[in-house]
Design an enzyme around this catalytic site. Sequence first.
Site, short mmCIF file in Angstrom:
data_model
loop_
_atom_site.label_atom_id
_atom_site.label_comp_id
_atom_site.label_asym_id
_atom_site.label_seq_id
_atom_site.Cartn_x
_atom_site.Cartn_y
_atom_site.Cartn_z
N GLY A 22 0.69 -1.24 0.00
CA GLY A 22 -0.18 -0.15 0.27
C GLY A 22 0.88 1.49 0.04
O GLY A 22 1.82 1.47 0.52
N ARG A 74 1.36 -4.81 -5.13
CA ARG A 74 1.49 -6.13 -5.17
C ARG A 74 1.65 -6.99 -6.17
O ARG A 74 0.92 -6.78 -6.95
CB ARG A 74 -0.27 -6.62 -4.83
N ASP A 112 5.09 -5.08 6.01
CA ASP A 112 5.68 -6.69 6.35
C ASP A 112 6.02 -7.36 5.30
O ASP A 112 7.24 -8.25 5.09
CB ASP A 112 5.76 -7.12 7.37
N SER A 122 6.48 -7.02 2.01
CA SER A 122 7.05 -6.38 1.02
C SER A 122 9.02 -6.78 1.93
O SER A 122 9.73 -6.77 1.18
CB SER A 122 7.42 -4.87 1.13
N THR A 155 3.87 2.47 5.56
CA THR A 155 2.67 1.87 5.28
C THR A 155 2.13 3.13 6.49
O THR A 155 2.56 3.28 7.66
CB THR A 155 2.51 0.87 6.24
N ILE A 156 0.56 3.22 6.40
CA ILE A 156 -0.28 3.96 7.46
C ILE A 156 -0.67 3.77 8.85
O ILE A 156 -0.72 4.34 9.90
CB ILE A 156 -0.94 4.97 7.39
N ASP A 157 -0.50 2.25 8.86
CA ASP A 157 -0.84 1.71 9.94
C ASP A 157 -0.11 1.65 11.09
O ASP A 157 -0.68 1.69 12.35
CB ASP A 157 -0.70 -0.42 9.06
N ASP A 204 1.66 -0.60 11.73
CA ASP A 204 2.65 -2.00 12.11
C ASP A 204 3.24 -2.58 12.26
O ASP A 204 3.16 -3.91 11.99
CB ASP A 204 0.78 -2.53 11.67
N ARG A 236 -5.67 -1.27 9.35
CA ARG A 236 -5.85 -2.90 8.55
C ARG A 236 -6.10 -3.61 10.33
O ARG A 236 -6.94 -3.94 10.84
CB ARG A 236 -3.68 -3.46 8.37
P1 ADP Z 1 2.62 -5.01 2.77
O1 ADP Z 1 4.65 -4.90 1.95
O2 ADP Z 1 2.05 -2.83 2.99
O3 ADP Z 1 3.19 -5.26 4.32
P2 ADP Z 1 2.21 -6.65 1.05
O4 ADP Z 1 1.92 -8.30 1.80
O5 ADP Z 1 0.61 -6.64 -0.26
O6 ADP Z 1 1.94 -5.60 1.66
O7 ADP Z 1 3.47 -7.25 0.23
C1 ADP Z 1 3.63 -6.97 -0.95
C2 ADP Z 1 4.65 -7.27 -1.75
O8 ADP Z 1 6.10 -8.19 -0.84
C3 ADP Z 1 3.69 -8.48 -2.22
O9 ADP Z 1 2.68 -8.63 -3.56
C4 ADP Z 1 4.75 -10.08 -2.67
O10 ADP Z 1 5.53 -9.69 -4.35
C5 ADP Z 1 5.78 -9.09 -1.96
N1 ADP Z 1 5.52 -10.67 -0.10
C6 ADP Z 1 4.72 -10.49 0.37
N2 ADP Z 1 5.11 -11.45 1.13
C7 ADP Z 1 6.04 -12.49 0.78
C8 ADP Z 1 6.59 -13.83 0.94
N3 ADP Z 1 6.08 -13.92 1.94
N4 ADP Z 1 7.73 -13.62 0.47
C9 ADP Z 1 8.33 -13.00 -0.36
N5 ADP Z 1 7.84 -11.59 -1.13
C10 ADP Z 1 6.45 -11.20 -0.48
O1 F6P Z 2 -2.11 -1.15 4.89
C1 F6P Z 2 -2.48 0.70 4.44
C2 F6P Z 2 -4.05 0.10 4.57
O2 F6P Z 2 -4.60 1.22 3.73
C3 F6P Z 2 -4.85 -0.33 5.58
O3 F6P Z 2 -4.92 0.35 6.12
C4 F6P Z 2 -5.97 -1.39 4.86
O4 F6P Z 2 -6.12 -1.97 5.71
C5 F6P Z 2 -4.51 -2.31 3.22
O5 F6P Z 2 -4.33 -0.82 2.88
C6 F6P Z 2 -6.30 -1.21 2.96
O6 F6P Z 2 -6.09 -1.70 1.31
P1 F6P Z 2 -6.38 -1.43 -0.57
O7 F6P Z 2 -5.42 -0.72 -0.54
O8 F6P Z 2 -5.81 -3.16 -0.92
O9 F6P Z 2 -7.92 -1.76 -0.17
#
Ligand code: ADP
Ligand code: F6P
Length: 320
Positions: free
Chosen positions: A12, A73, A104, A106, A126-128, A130, A172
Amino acid sequence: MIKKIGILTSGGDAPGMNAAVRAVARTALRRGMDVYGIRRGYNGLINGDVFQMNERSVSDIIHRGGTVLYTARCPEFRTEEGLEKAKAKCNELGLEGIVVIGGDGSFRGAADLSARGILCVGLPGTIDNDIACTEYTIGYDTAMNTAMEMVDKLRDTSQSHDRCSVVEVMGRNAGYIAVNTGIACGAIEIITKEVPYDLNSIAKKMLETKAHGKQNFIIVVSEGVGNSTEIAKILEEKTHIEARATILGHVQRGGSPTVRDRVVATQMGHYAVELLEQGIGNRVVGMQKNEIVDFDIQEALSMKKPYEIELHNMAEEIAF
Ligand code: ADP
Ligand code: F6P
């Protein structure tokens, strides 16, 4: 000495990501490295959607929300094949290090790529708020200020109509935005996943405070707790105080970053390049006691972050 690095934003978007991109690019250029912007997160790495940056590539972005590198993503990056493609692309382009700005998920990707010999450094974006290894994430302050502004506007109309306003904020699974926004807006109740709540007690408190002249009833709900519209309906039935639900949604992700987000993003971006310059990878940058620090990615991912329960309890005590 590392000669060539890449930067990407993933997951995000968050206000302040651009300030981080700028700081990474400018620091690396100043220190004699070649810098590549990678578009749309790990997708750009797999597909080679990259461009060489110069000092002007990051002009006029420090104050902008969103991310000029775009974000996405990328399910393919979770696969062995995707990771191998990304590694091959790094080798083809000569990218020795990557700064990954995201959450996390990423960072998990960054750890996987680090294990394949590419030096990766994660910045918490991230804005969260978290992410366990850091007290602060890029975008958090702006999101809370946006939420606060919106709730202030809702308060005006709630006060005028003697109404209850149930406002759902993002986060989240975490209640950090909710508890801080709730305090800043004088909410009568803050509902988060971390603390059990009871609608009967909330209704009772609303009626007691109404009997003492209270006219507006702001209830801040963290996303994922339940259906805010349903919560508003139940409270209205129990209290006969008219209630409206508002889901703030993605408005919280946009807008010009605050001073705090711009400054922290700049500090963290600068620090990430200093790590890479020393040949250090597989790290996540964070903030502890207002100092910029770094952790091994796996260690960072295994950490737990406590909820701000003292803030929550304090808010509860003075909400009447
Ligand atoms: P955030 O980084 O905000 O937590 P996501 O969980 O959607 O957002 O993860 C972002 C991207 O990071 C995913 O679309 C994927 O490309 C990569 N990613 C997430 N989890 C994993 C993982 N377990 N192993 C490898 N790449 C991952
Ligand atoms: O992690 C940032 C966030 O905006 C959360 O606060 C929310 O749960 C989620 O992303 C929303 O994700 P999407 O942009 O996929 O709707």
